[in-house]
Design an enzyme around this catalytic site. Structure first.
Site, mmCIF file in Angstrom:
data_model
loop_
_atom_site.group_PDB
_atom_site.id
_atom_site.type_symbol
_atom_site.label_atom_id
_atom_site.label_comp_id
_atom_site.label_asym_id
_atom_site.label_seq_id
_atom_site.Cartn_x
_atom_site.Cartn_y
_atom_site.Cartn_z
ATOM 1 N N LYS A 1 0.847 -1.196 0.000
ATOM 2 C CA LYS A 1 0.000 0.000 0.000
ATOM 3 C C LYS A 1 0.881 1.244 0.000
ATOM 4 O O LYS A 1 2.096 1.174 0.202
ATOM 5 C CB LYS A 1 -0.909 -0.008 1.241
ATOM 6 N N TYR B 1 13.213 32.087 0.378
ATOM 7 C CA TYR B 1 11.975 32.789 0.704
ATOM 8 C C TYR B 1 11.979 33.314 2.136
ATOM 9 O O TYR B 1 12.529 32.689 3.054
ATOM 10 C CB TYR B 1 10.781 31.853 0.514
#
Length: 832
Positions: free
Chosen positions: A497, A726
């Site tokens: 999964k 940033y």
């Protein structure tokens, strides 16, 4: 390719076995099979049923008989193979020993020089480099890839034929009393002891004992080559008095030796090694700079000196050494293709191995091989390419693209195949329509001189420089470790999964199916459907069935987890909509809540759920299971045991109400080893399969599977006071050098690691992240590091483990792995 031709009576005599039955006399055995999955042609084939910790070849005898195999060496007649009426069956006490005895006998038929190589590291590189250096002068038989085990050495010896005039075999051991058997097979005349290290230390009292065991390979050689700088090897040779029985040919950087290394100087691309040999100054130049390659090259240098080569010839050939491809790489290609890159060598045995790997891949029906001339095969071209044709047909290859003058001249051998030929790689790239490759698996198998890396480059799906490498060998080693600690009667469900914990669903499921895992588990229906469409036929449990997905699950034979009455009612309705004549019951997995307080039926709901299932004959309970909440927490042992006890009680109540077997499973990766009494009928193997040990006691037993790497896009120099990234979140407190790295939070690198909270690794050195991590890139501090643009950057790998990164993030390894974005290319490789 094996070179044997023995009758059953000869094999009977060689192995010391007895006939269980003899069906015919005229058979000549020309091939030995030990892995039933690799059967190519049953005619003249002998199957030897080997036993290992994880498997037993006797389980596949009946299937092989049905496929036409008629010769067997077994240690017993399996229950499912009592009616092999038309077969020769030899019974022996030990099938591995029988294989080795055949190898011993075959080796004795050839009186040629044999170079035997052992050591902790470098065996395969030294063997392959010696082949490169000597192939112009000798017809060489050598171990395929890294066939150096108790099985691999015997199979290697069986390749010897009358055309060979030199053999090069490697031998490896992992415990005491193994090397004597390998020595009897190899019987080397020249020995090379590469080095000694930490590998397999757990099975030896100490390093001197391990050295002593490895030296047993050389008890009857004419000459042993080694470096006396390895103290442990030197001391054991002295203590064993081996030097009184054989000739020693040694090299050293520090002490008197046959070859005294005086200077090693490196530049970016090559290394100059200077020394004194027989009172003369000698020198070689190699196109490598790492320590291991230098040591390996000196061993090869010594071997060539021993064989009588002049140093000018040695130096000329050393400069042409090529890297040894130790792995097959599987990558996503253009137009929905998969590309297997094995473009560094092209000999017949390596082609067999590559085709076997190709046939493990089931995502495409069409298979194309791009093959260069096979060089130095020891066969004339007519015989060689007839053998290639037969091999390609047996392996069910759809198309051949031959590149090179020799293979092109033999084009008539491939007339009934879809085949086309080009005299050179350049001609192929100029004339072939690359865009015509579509939805197929492509194997690139070429000698180094043909530069197939140019073809590989145009076939690859374009992506940015960040790559997740997945080591399929490591994954299977981890699977086999857990297989060895799970009781024999218990099944294993492998969890694939969440994109196989970030590793790629189909590729992982495919290799697990090949290695005969019992069950697969996925999270959602679309994951299961994708696997079914890609050729995965194993039983598949869907752990989170969505309301709209039951019709699709029924059509694709997927088995839903049923955890509530609402979900059970949805299944009932889907069965009514999809009912067909003679429909088989839908298999389900009944989820029980034993304390996790997540999904699942509680004990007081069991009677009602049992009644509902009994009322619908088209529902069958394949398993009942539960989740352990804290199996990896030592402080929660009492709670975990209470869960196990509750599960056992609830599962028994369910089983008592049905007349068919219902599988029980509760153990996850941690519980498999910590709570062995809770393995029941099946275990669920998740994160442990990918090399993350939730139980510290088994950390050394597992191998890391994933390697996330990128590179330096640009190097910048910034001044004190300048800011980076940033929000100007980082300000330089001095002049500094930074690197811009093409990996960001969209790739799975968490912003939590910004501003020195995390680090990447450049050329083995820590490089702290500076500034805020951006969507597609980040910046790292390179002060004090000798680096260049394009240098490799590691996010995590064997040396810099994922647990360390998870600790920096304040999370668990599961999250780190599953957060690696799908836009990061996965490259799957199979080590030789």
């Amino acid at each position: 390719m094996l070179s044997i031709n023995y009758t059953p009576d000869q094999l009977l005599q060689l192995t010391g076995g007895v006939y269980h039955q003899k069906a015919f006399d005229e058979e000549n055995i020309k091939d030995v099979l030990i892995d039933s999955r690799r059967l190519v042609n049953p005619e003249h084939c002998l199957f030897i049923a080997l036993k290992t910790r994880k498997n037993d070849g006797h389980n596949y005898v009946a299937d092989l008989y049905n496929k036409g195999v008629r010769n067997y060496i077994l240690d017993h007649i399996p229950d499912n193979a009592q009616d092999l009426t038309n077969a020769n069956i030899i019974l022996v006490k030990d099938t591995l020993r029988a294989l080795q005895k055949i190898g011993e006998y075959h080796r004795k038929q050839f009186d040629i020089p044999v170079i035997g190589i052992t050591g902790s590291n470098g065996k395969t590189i030294v063997k392959e480099w010696l082949y490169q250096l000597l192939q112009n002068d000798y017809n060489i038989v050598r171990s395929p890839k890294s066939y150096n085990s108790q099985v691999g050495v015997a199979l290697s010896a069986l390749q010897m034929n009358e055309d060979n005039n030199l053999a090069i075999f490697e031998a490896g051991i992992s415990e005491t009393d193994e090397m004597e058997r390998l020595q009897a097979i190899v019987r080397p005349t020249i020995g090379v002891f590469t080095n000694i290290g930490q590998a397999h230390n757990e099975n030896f009292i100490n390093i001197p004992q391990k050295v002593g065991e490895k030296l047993k390979l050389f008890t009857a050689v004419d000459t042993l080559i080694y470096s006396s700088d390895h103290y442990e090897i030197r001391e054991q040779i002295i203590k064993s008095e081996l030097s009184r029985k054989i000739n020693i040919f040694k090299w050293s950087k520090n002490a008197d030796a046959d070859l005294l290394i005086q200077e090693i100087s490196r530049n970016q691309r090559q290394t100059n090694i200077r020394g004194i040999y027989q009172s003369r100054n000698v020198e070689i130049i190699i196109p490598f700079t790492d320590h291991a390659s230098i040591e390996n090259a000196i061993h090869c240098w010594m071997t060539m000196l021993l064989l009588g080569y002049d140093n000018d010839t040695i130096n000329e050939r050393m400069q042409s050494l090529s890297p040894v491809a130790m792995r097959l790489e599987l990558k996503e290609g253009i137009n929905h293709c998969s590309v297997i890159n094995d473009s560094y060598n092209s000999d017949f045995n390596a082609l067999v191995i590559a085709l076997d790997f190709m046939n493990q891949q089931k995502q495409h029906q069409k298979k194309t091989v791009v093959l260069s001339d096979i060089l130095q095969s020891g066969m004339n071209n007519l015989t060689l390419y007839q053998s290639v044709y037969e091999l390609l047909k047996e392996k069910q290859i759809d198309r051949l693209i031959g590149i090179g003058k020799n293979i092109s001249q033999q084009s008539n051998q491939f007339q009934d195949m879809d085949a086309e030929f080009y005299p050179s790689t350049e001609d192929f790239l100029n004339k072939f329509s690359i865009a015509s490759f579509n939805n197929e698996t492509i194997l690139l198998k070429g000698a180094r001189m043909f530069e197939f890396e140019r073809i590989n480059k145009v076939l690859q799906q374009q992506s940015h420089e960040t790559v997740m490498e997945i080591n399929l060998n490591a994954l299977i080693d981890n699977y086999n470790y857990f297989r060895s600690v799970v009781k024999p009667e218990a099944r294993i469900m492998a969890m694939v999964k969440a994109f196989s914990y970030g590793s790629g669903s189909f590729e992982i499921a495919n290799i697990l199916q090949y290695h005969r895992v019992d069950y697969l588990g996925v999270a959602y229906t679309d994951e299961g459907v994708e696997l079914r469409k890609s050729g995965i036929t194993l039983p598949l449990m869907v752990m989170n069935p969505e309301e709209h997905s039951f019709d699709i699950m029924i059509r694709h034979n997927l088995e839903p987890e049923i955890y509530s009455f609402r979900v059970l009612d949805l299944l009932d309705k889907a069965i009514e909509r999809n009912i067909v004549q003679d429909q088989k019951p839908v298999g389900i997995h009944l989820k029980l809540d034993t304390g996790m307080r997540r999904l699942g039926f509680t004990e007081d709901e069991l009677e009602e759920v049992i009644a509902k299932i009994q009322n619908n004959p088209l529902i069958r309970i394949n398993s009942v299971f539960s989740h352990l909440a804290a199996s990896d927490e030592p402080d929660e042992t009492a709670f975990t045991k209470s869960q196990i006890s509750s599960f056992e009680k609830m599962a028994s109540k369910i089983q008592d109400n049905f007349d068919y077997e219902i599988i029980r499973h509760i153990s996850n990766s941690a519980a498999i080893t910590r709570y062995t009494d809770a393995q029941f009928d099946m275990v669920r193997l998740g994160i442990g399969l990918y090399g993350v040990a939730t139980d510290p006691a088994i950390k050394d037993k597992l191998r890391n599977v994933s390697r996330l790497k990128t590179s330096i896009s640009q190097i910048k120099y910034i001044s004190k006071g300048e800011t980076v990234g940033y929000s100007r979140a980082f300000k330089a407190d001095s002049d500094m050098k930074i690197g811009i790295i093409p990996i960001g939070y969209a790739d799975g690198l968490s912003r939590i690691l910004s501003n020195r909270k995390g680090k990447l690794w450049v050329n083995g050195n820590s490089a702290p992240i500076v500034g805020n991590i951006c969507m597609d890139m980040c910046m790292v501090d390179l002060n004090g590091l000798e680096v260049e643009e394009g240098d490799e950057v590691i996010v995590f790998d064997d040396q810099h483990n994922i647990e360390e990164m998870a600790k920096d993030l304040g999370t668990i390894p599961y999250e780190v792995l599953t957060n690696v974005s799908r836009r990061v290319k996965r490259v799957y490789y199979h080590e030789g």
